[in-house]
Design a protein around this motif. Structure first.
Motif, PDB file in Angstrom:
ATOM      1  N   ASP A 107       0.957  -1.381   0.080  1.00  0.00           N
ATOM      2  CA  ASP A 107       0.150   0.094   0.081  1.00  0.00           C
ATOM      3  C   ASP A 107       0.828   1.169   0.054  1.00  0.00           C
ATOM      4  O   ASP A 107       0.656   2.202  -0.505  1.00  0.00           O
ATOM      5  N   GLY A 108       1.922   1.287   0.811  1.00  0.00           N
ATOM      6  CA  GLY A 108       2.944   2.323   0.953  1.00  0.00           C
ATOM      7  C   GLY A 108       3.360   2.496  -0.678  1.00  0.00           C
ATOM      8  O   GLY A 108       3.616   3.812  -0.962  1.00  0.00           O
ATOM      9  N   LEU A 109       3.856   1.609  -1.189  1.00  0.00           N
ATOM     10  CA  LEU A 109       4.417   1.698  -2.619  1.00  0.00           C
ATOM     11  C   LEU A 109       3.273   2.269  -3.440  1.00  0.00           C
ATOM     12  O   LEU A 109       3.558   3.202  -4.198  1.00  0.00           O
ATOM     13  N   LEU A 110       2.293   1.622  -3.380  1.00  0.00           N
ATOM     14  CA  LEU A 110       1.149   2.205  -4.695  1.00  0.00           C
ATOM     15  C   LEU A 110       0.980   3.929  -4.092  1.00  0.00           C
ATOM     16  O   LEU A 110       0.389   4.353  -5.076  1.00  0.00           O
ATOM     17  N   ARG A 111       0.697   4.214  -2.933  1.00  0.00           N
ATOM     18  CA  ARG A 111       0.426   5.478  -2.672  1.00  0.00           C
ATOM     19  C   ARG A 111       1.582   6.355  -3.073  1.00  0.00           C
ATOM     20  O   ARG A 111       1.238   7.350  -3.688  1.00  0.00           O
ATOM     21  N   ARG A 112       2.654   5.916  -3.004  1.00  0.00           N
ATOM     22  CA  ARG A 112       3.808   6.917  -3.579  1.00  0.00           C
ATOM     23  C   ARG A 112       3.920   6.924  -4.948  1.00  0.00           C
ATOM     24  O   ARG A 112       4.016   8.011  -5.402  1.00  0.00           O
ATOM     25  N   ALA A 113       3.690   5.782  -5.760  1.00  0.00           N
ATOM     26  CA  ALA A 113       3.795   5.844  -7.097  1.00  0.00           C
ATOM     27  C   ALA A 113       2.529   6.708  -7.676  1.00  0.00           C
ATOM     28  O   ALA A 113       2.600   7.290  -8.886  1.00  0.00           O
ATOM     29  N   HIS A 114       1.243   6.681  -6.885  1.00  0.00           N
ATOM     30  CA  HIS A 114       0.102   7.430  -7.312  1.00  0.00           C
ATOM     31  C   HIS A 114       0.451   8.882  -7.040  1.00  0.00           C
ATOM     32  O   HIS A 114      -0.166   9.779  -7.743  1.00  0.00           O
ATOM     33  N   GLU A 115       1.454   9.327  -6.403  1.00  0.00           N
ATOM     34  CA  GLU A 115       1.888  10.745  -6.002  1.00  0.00           C
ATOM     35  C   GLU A 115       2.806  11.222  -6.988  1.00  0.00           C
ATOM     36  O   GLU A 115       3.110  12.234  -7.176  1.00  0.00           O
ATOM     37  N   SER A 116       3.097  10.272  -8.038  1.00  0.00           N
ATOM     38  CA  SER A 116       4.282  10.776  -8.892  1.00  0.00           C
ATOM     39  C   SER A 116       3.845  10.513 -10.334  1.00  0.00           C
ATOM     40  O   SER A 116       4.456   9.904 -11.237  1.00  0.00           O
ATOM     41  N   PRO A 117       2.519  11.083 -10.799  1.00  0.00           N
ATOM     42  CA  PRO A 117       2.220  11.036 -12.329  1.00  0.00           C
ATOM     43  C   PRO A 117       3.075  11.647 -13.274  1.00  0.00           C
ATOM     44  O   PRO A 117       3.693  12.598 -12.916  1.00  0.00           O
ATOM     45  N   GLY A 118       3.122  10.740 -14.368  1.00  0.00           N
ATOM     46  CA  GLY A 118       4.228  11.415 -15.359  1.00  0.00           C
ATOM     47  C   GLY A 118       5.648  11.089 -15.413  1.00  0.00           C
ATOM     48  O   GLY A 118       6.422  11.304 -16.240  1.00  0.00           O
ATOM     49  N   VAL A 119       5.974  10.676 -14.258  1.00  0.00           N
ATOM     50  CA  VAL A 119       7.304  10.135 -13.965  1.00  0.00           C
ATOM     51  C   VAL A 119       7.667   9.226 -14.786  1.00  0.00           C
ATOM     52  O   VAL A 119       6.925   8.127 -14.980  1.00  0.00           O
ATOM     53  N   HIS A 120       8.877   9.033 -15.373  1.00  0.00           N
ATOM     54  CA  HIS A 120       9.273   7.976 -16.530  1.00  0.00           C
ATOM     55  C   HIS A 120       9.120   6.639 -15.629  1.00  0.00           C
ATOM     56  O   HIS A 120      10.003   6.612 -14.734  1.00  0.00           O
ATOM     57  N   GLY A 121       8.341   5.506 -16.197  1.00  0.00           N
ATOM     58  CA  GLY A 121       8.343   4.288 -15.837  1.00  0.00           C
ATOM     59  C   GLY A 121       7.500   4.024 -14.481  1.00  0.00           C
ATOM     60  O   GLY A 121       7.427   2.928 -13.914  1.00  0.00           O
ATOM     61  N   ILE A 122       6.758   5.037 -14.320  1.00  0.00           N
ATOM     62  CA  ILE A 122       5.949   4.973 -13.111  1.00  0.00           C
ATOM     63  C   ILE A 122       4.734   4.130 -13.296  1.00  0.00           C
ATOM     64  O   ILE A 122       4.017   3.539 -12.229  1.00  0.00           O
ATOM     65  N   ALA A 123       4.278   3.922 -14.407  1.00  0.00           N
ATOM     66  CA  ALA A 123       3.084   3.263 -14.755  1.00  0.00           C
ATOM     67  C   ALA A 123       3.498   1.602 -14.540  1.00  0.00           C
ATOM     68  O   ALA A 123       2.687   0.923 -13.842  1.00  0.00           O
ATOM     69  N   ARG A 124       4.511   1.500 -14.989  1.00  0.00           N
ATOM     70  CA  ARG A 124       5.067  -0.089 -14.766  1.00  0.00           C
ATOM     71  C   ARG A 124       5.342  -0.249 -13.191  1.00  0.00           C
ATOM     72  O   ARG A 124       5.062  -1.304 -12.796  1.00  0.00           O
ATOM     73  N   ALA A 125       5.890   0.638 -12.533  1.00  0.00           N
ATOM     74  CA  ALA A 125       6.202   0.416 -11.068  1.00  0.00           C
ATOM     75  C   ALA A 125       4.797   0.184 -10.550  1.00  0.00           C
ATOM     76  O   ALA A 125       4.724  -0.323  -9.519  1.00  0.00           O
ATOM     77  N   ARG A 126       3.786   1.171 -10.793  1.00  0.00           N
ATOM     78  CA  ARG A 126       2.399   0.884 -10.167  1.00  0.00           C
ATOM     79  C   ARG A 126       1.970  -0.489 -10.461  1.00  0.00           C
ATOM     80  O   ARG A 126       1.339  -1.163  -9.312  1.00  0.00           O
ATOM     81  N   ARG A 127       1.919  -0.957 -11.415  1.00  0.00           N
ATOM     82  CA  ARG A 127       1.532  -2.284 -11.978  1.00  0.00           C
ATOM     83  C   ARG A 127       2.464  -3.323 -10.812  1.00  0.00           C
ATOM     84  O   ARG A 127       1.583  -4.343 -10.622  1.00  0.00           O
ATOM     85  N   LEU A 128       3.617  -3.222 -10.805  1.00  0.00           N
ATOM     86  CA  LEU A 128       4.425  -4.203 -10.465  1.00  0.00           C
ATOM     87  C   LEU A 128       4.463  -4.098  -8.708  1.00  0.00           C
ATOM     88  O   LEU A 128       4.195  -5.001  -8.131  1.00  0.00           O
ATOM     89  N   ALA A 129       4.039  -2.830  -8.293  1.00  0.00           N
ATOM     90  CA  ALA A 129       3.853  -2.458  -6.868  1.00  0.00           C
ATOM     91  C   ALA A 129       2.678  -3.295  -6.386  1.00  0.00           C
ATOM     92  O   ALA A 129       2.504  -4.029  -5.251  1.00  0.00           O
ATOM     93  N   ASP A 130       1.675  -3.432  -7.323  1.00  0.00           N
ATOM     94  CA  ASP A 130       0.433  -4.182  -6.802  1.00  0.00           C
ATOM     95  C   ASP A 130       0.679  -5.429  -6.508  1.00  0.00           C
ATOM     96  O   ASP A 130      -0.125  -6.249  -5.919  1.00  0.00           O
ATOM     97  N   LEU A 131       1.660  -6.054  -7.233  1.00  0.00           N
ATOM     98  CA  LEU A 131       1.920  -7.543  -7.186  1.00  0.00           C
ATOM     99  C   LEU A 131       2.771  -7.822  -5.941  1.00  0.00           C
ATOM    100  O   LEU A 131       3.050  -8.926  -5.703  1.00  0.00           O
ATOM    101  N   VAL A 132       3.360  -6.964  -5.060  1.00  0.00           N
ATOM    102  CA  VAL A 132       4.340  -6.881  -4.187  1.00  0.00           C
ATOM    103  C   VAL A 132       3.601  -8.075  -2.986  1.00  0.00           C
ATOM    104  O   VAL A 132       2.635  -7.781  -2.339  1.00  0.00           O
ATOM    105  N   GLU A 133       4.363  -8.725  -2.652  1.00  0.00           N
ATOM    106  CA  GLU A 133       4.065  -9.835  -1.632  1.00  0.00           C
ATOM    107  C   GLU A 133       5.277  -9.919  -0.398  1.00  0.00           C
ATOM    108  O   GLU A 133       6.040 -10.641  -0.694  1.00  0.00           O
ATOM    109  N   PRO A 134       4.896  -9.508   0.662  1.00  0.00           N
ATOM    110  CA  PRO A 134       5.762  -9.699   1.788  1.00  0.00           C
ATOM    111  C   PRO A 134       6.439 -11.094   2.200  1.00  0.00           C
ATOM    112  O   PRO A 134       7.326 -11.306   2.720  1.00  0.00           O
ATOM    113  N   ARG A 135       5.369 -11.813   1.816  1.00  0.00           N
ATOM    114  CA  ARG A 135       5.569 -13.483   2.326  1.00  0.00           C
ATOM    115  C   ARG A 135       6.527 -14.337   1.232  1.00  0.00           C
ATOM    116  O   ARG A 135       6.911 -15.453   1.536  1.00  0.00           O
ATOM    117  N   THR A 136       6.872 -13.670   0.101  1.00  0.00           N
ATOM    118  CA  THR A 136       7.405 -14.225  -0.944  1.00  0.00           C
ATOM    119  C   THR A 136       9.198 -14.500  -0.095  1.00  0.00           C
ATOM    120  O   THR A 136       9.719 -13.643   0.660  1.00  0.00           O
TER     121      THR A 136
END
Length: 326
Positions: free
Chosen positions: A178-207
């Motif tokens: 959630d923290g990564l997604l929140r920070r990513a949504h605060e950075s619209p237009g930054v290079h690569g941020i769309a991909r970062a948002r998609r991947l941040a949504d997949l983050v699993e702490p139990r990996t």
């Protein structure tokens, strides 16, 4: 171990050489102290020295901890720069090297603010970016915060490596999805941020391994439902007898990543076979196991196998990230 900062003469199988006690050094300092380039090479080969980052050497008896890592980086970090990307992850305790880099000392990755000329130096990769307040001081050196580190790796690294580092940071309790997604949504237009948002949504702490991160990404990229991770299997007495890397509990179907270090020996192959047999025979779970070759390879055989397991059609997204290591 003493940390006197002086060099002393030691003998390694008859080799007289000078090594630095307790603090890192480069070849220039070694030369000033009378340690020849061949001496450094010999001491590396004998395991008396290690090379934590490219061009920096350290007595191998010094613990590989945050303090020693920061001390090594001080020798390479340009003035005014901030440690970032994979090197920052390393400071935070995560080895973010890809499989083909594990036997090579990594370069130092750092960031300088806009308007500064990025330094060009062997063993240093310098990038220009705005960092703002996303800096911590660790061991006397400036480092991007864990959240900024995770987002930068999600933005700039091949997707499977960025996700693996972000998963590991989350497992260490340093970031949250959630923290990564929140920070990513605060950075619209930054290079690569769309991909970062998609991947941040997949983050699993139990990996628990990079391989599990890679496998989970490949499953999702193929259009399959996102699997649950670290599924516990209980016996009739309520004891946890097995734990599966990832799967779909309603269907009792699982996929596991078998790393080479723990699953390639003949006795391990036999043990894993018995485990899968018991999981299916007693607990009703069908398990598909895969290795690094299948996960990082370009063949669609993995997706087809998972599709057959789930009874679903494959939708492969051609992102190209698997070509990096084949």
């Amino acid at each position: 171990m003493p940390h006197s900062g002086r060099m002393r003469t030691i003998s390694l199988d008859g080799l007289g050489a000078l090594i630095m006690e307790g603090r890192p050094f480069d070849r220039a300092e070694a030369d000033r102290e009378g340690l020849r380039p061949q001496d450094v090479t010999d001491l590396l080969a004998r395991g008396a020295l290690r090379q934590p980052v490219r061009g920096v050497y350290l007595d191998d008896r010094v613990p590989d901890d945050l303090a020693s890592r920061a001390a090594c980086l001080k020798l390479r970090l340009p003035p005014g720069a901030v440690v970032g990307r994979v090197t920052a992850a390393w400071i935070w305790g995560i080895d973010g090297r890809s499989p083909d880099q594990l036997h090579t000392p990594p370069p130092v990755e750092c960031i300088v603010p806009p308007g500064r000329q990025p330094l060009r130096r062997p063993g240093v990769r310098c990038y220009v970016a705005q960092v703002g307040s996303e800096i911590c001081e660790v061991g006397g050196i400036p480092v991007t915060t864990p959240v900024r580190t995770a987002l930068d790796t999600l933005r700039w690294l091949p997707p499977h490596m960025g996700l693996a580092i972000a998963d590991a940071l989350a497992a260490a309790g340093l970031v949250t999805r959630d923290g990564l997604l929140r920070r990513a949504h605060e950075s619209p237009g930054v290079h690569g941020i769309a991909r970062a948002r998609r991947l941040a949504d997949l983050v699993e702490p139990r990996t628990e391994s990079m391989g599990e991160s890679w496998l989970r990404l490949r499953i999702v990229d193929a259009g399959f439902p996102r699997p649950t991770v670290q599924i516990e299997i209980f016996d009739a007495a309520g004891r946890c007898v097995y734990r599966l890397d990832m799967g779909w509990e309603g269907e009792r179907l699982a996929v596991e990543y078998d790393g080479e270090a723990y699953h390639s020996a003949p006795d391990a192959v036999v043990r894993d076979g018995r485990r899968r047999d018991e999981l299916e025979r007693i607990y009703g779970w069908r398990v598909l196991t895969v290795g690094k070759g299948e996960v990082l390879g370009t063949s669609p055989a993995l997706e087809r196998a998972i599709g057959e397991l789930l009874g679903r059609e494959v939708r492969i997204r051609r992102r190209g990230w698997r070509r990096e290591f084949t």
